[in-house]
Design a protein around this motif. Sequence first.
Motif, PDB file in Angstrom:
ATOM      1  N   ALA A 202       0.865  -1.246   0.032  1.00  0.00           N
ATOM      2  CA  ALA A 202       0.016  -0.081  -0.029  1.00  0.00           C
ATOM      3  C   ALA A 202       0.777   1.326  -0.175  1.00  0.00           C
ATOM      4  O   ALA A 202       0.212   2.249  -0.298  1.00  0.00           O
ATOM      5  CB  ALA A 202      -0.971   0.068   1.121  1.00  0.00           C
ATOM      6  N   GLY A 203       2.285   1.159   0.116  1.00  0.00           N
ATOM      7  CA  GLY A 203       3.067   2.349  -0.100  1.00  0.00           C
ATOM      8  C   GLY A 203       2.944   2.980  -1.228  1.00  0.00           C
ATOM      9  O   GLY A 203       3.757   4.164  -1.170  1.00  0.00           O
ATOM     10  N   ILE A 204       2.285   2.228  -2.347  1.00  0.00           N
ATOM     11  CA  ILE A 204       2.516   3.042  -3.641  1.00  0.00           C
ATOM     12  C   ILE A 204       1.295   4.043  -3.646  1.00  0.00           C
ATOM     13  O   ILE A 204       1.316   5.001  -4.498  1.00  0.00           O
ATOM     14  CB  ILE A 204       2.432   2.047  -4.901  1.00  0.00           C
ATOM     15  CG1 ILE A 204       1.042   1.273  -4.735  1.00  0.00           C
ATOM     16  CG2 ILE A 204       3.602   1.085  -4.657  1.00  0.00           C
ATOM     17  CD1 ILE A 204       0.818   0.829  -6.270  1.00  0.00           C
ATOM     18  N   VAL A 205       0.699   4.191  -2.653  1.00  0.00           N
ATOM     19  CA  VAL A 205      -0.636   5.008  -2.726  1.00  0.00           C
ATOM     20  C   VAL A 205      -0.202   6.332  -2.426  1.00  0.00           C
ATOM     21  O   VAL A 205       0.409   6.633  -1.422  1.00  0.00           O
ATOM     22  CB  VAL A 205      -1.902   4.639  -1.945  1.00  0.00           C
ATOM     23  CG1 VAL A 205      -2.872   5.637  -1.738  1.00  0.00           C
ATOM     24  CG2 VAL A 205      -2.580   3.148  -2.237  1.00  0.00           C
ATOM     25  N   LYS A 206      -0.314   7.335  -3.278  1.00  0.00           N
ATOM     26  CA  LYS A 206       0.025   8.641  -2.960  1.00  0.00           C
ATOM     27  C   LYS A 206      -1.115   9.781  -2.870  1.00  0.00           C
ATOM     28  O   LYS A 206      -2.295   9.290  -3.338  1.00  0.00           O
ATOM     29  CB  LYS A 206       0.929   9.091  -4.476  1.00  0.00           C
ATOM     30  CG  LYS A 206       2.127   8.328  -4.463  1.00  0.00           C
ATOM     31  CD  LYS A 206       2.961   8.248  -3.479  1.00  0.00           C
ATOM     32  CE  LYS A 206       4.121   7.402  -3.622  1.00  0.00           C
ATOM     33  NZ  LYS A 206       5.145   7.545  -4.939  1.00  0.00           N
ATOM     34  N   PRO A 207      -0.880  10.742  -2.320  1.00  0.00           N
ATOM     35  CA  PRO A 207      -1.788  11.824  -1.951  1.00  0.00           C
ATOM     36  C   PRO A 207      -2.792  12.143  -3.309  1.00  0.00           C
ATOM     37  O   PRO A 207      -2.329  12.388  -4.505  1.00  0.00           O
ATOM     38  CB  PRO A 207      -1.052  13.024  -1.399  1.00  0.00           C
ATOM     39  CG  PRO A 207       0.206  12.413  -1.110  1.00  0.00           C
ATOM     40  CD  PRO A 207       0.430  11.494  -1.760  1.00  0.00           C
TER      41      PRO A 207
END
Length: 454
Positions: A202-207
């Motif tokens: 889930a660290g690829i989710v950006k603002p």
Amino acid sequence: MSRDEAQAAADRAAADAVHAELLARGTEASPQPRLDAARRAVELLGDPQRSFAIVHITGTNGKTSTARMIESILRAYGLRTGLLTSPHLLRLNERIVIDGEPIADRALADNWADVAPYLLMVDAELAASGEPALTNFEALTALAYASFADAPVDVAVIEVGMGGEWDSTNVADGDVAVFTPIALDHTRFLGETVAEIARTKAGIVKPAATVVSALQSAEAMDELTSAAAHNEAEMVAEGVGFALLDARLAVGGQLIDVRGRAGEYRELFLPLFGEHQAHNAAVAIAAVESFLGDGTQSLADDVLTEGLATVTSPGRLQLIGIEPSVLVDAAHNPHGAAALGRALMDSFAFDSITAIVGVLADKDDRGIIEALDPIVDRFIVTRSDSARAVAADELAETVTAVAGPDRVRIEPDLAVALAEARDEAGPRDAILVTGSITLVGQAMLIAREQNWML
């Protein structure tokens, strides 16, 4: 040899030299859980990843197929596309695809010549601070981003190497973050539970991005939903925001019906086998809807039809030979092997299946064999030429414990295993090569060299 042939040979040698230099940085089996080094590399290169839009994709299984579908649909729309996938089957060029074609040997070598000095600068800075040099994949990521900027592309579909949060591809900000099914794999690096693995991915989710997810277990979906909320990103989940309505066999693949985010699409031909590929296509459609129209505009039927009908996914339930049928599949964990088994039963009607299997050392070999056991009649245990491959004798103990001694034999040489299986197969039998991507790539190379590959 003509001048053109000589130039092509020289370009091939230059591209192979790039691969050798990447391999000198180690294998991809031991990544560094960091982002600062990759960030520094692209910073020195002028942040090429900021010069094009990005669809970023992670998951445990189906990443490459889904990425290729997304890229094919976007290209059908007239966009100039980049595609980064891993690993490759035959040559490094396969990983960096520009407008549907693997990067040319000369372009690969020239881009590497431009990038390499800056990577050495980062290596020196890392050494001064007591850290390891840039890894193989960190260097490859910088090369890919620079190649896409040089092309230039309008949009790049980027598949993570491993995980997400600290994967070197994550120095870029994806407009759309795509998640294929998440299961246990690479537990040494990503975590021992599905929840831990999902948290890392889930660290690829950006603002303010859009999150598009395949069907997930509850623990995985909780992590993705939490990451989306934290980043004020829109969450679109299969089964709620979009869905696969139907999938049925067709000559050379299947026909699918999909309810997308903004439209309903019927009678789409997908030249890939297995219900899992139909679900991958539904995810790809939702991702493209999210990228092109923020989920509010349906895709043009003729463009979508073209994009899906021309998609390929080498090494994924691919028929590489006939008379007898030889299939290869890169399933390398129990979840992938189970999907492979279902696809074989649903899409083909062979009299018998002989599986030639080889597994890498960090994989759940027993889980893979248990998933294949119900649909395989006999096993030939072998090994690929990877340094990480489990010895055939050792793997055979696991296969025998699952399938019984009467259904198992050992042949360490893959070329010999293929030749014997093809000689013994009847006209309605099949040979399946599976268990690791390196084994599949080696089988495809053998088929090509022996001139029986389709």
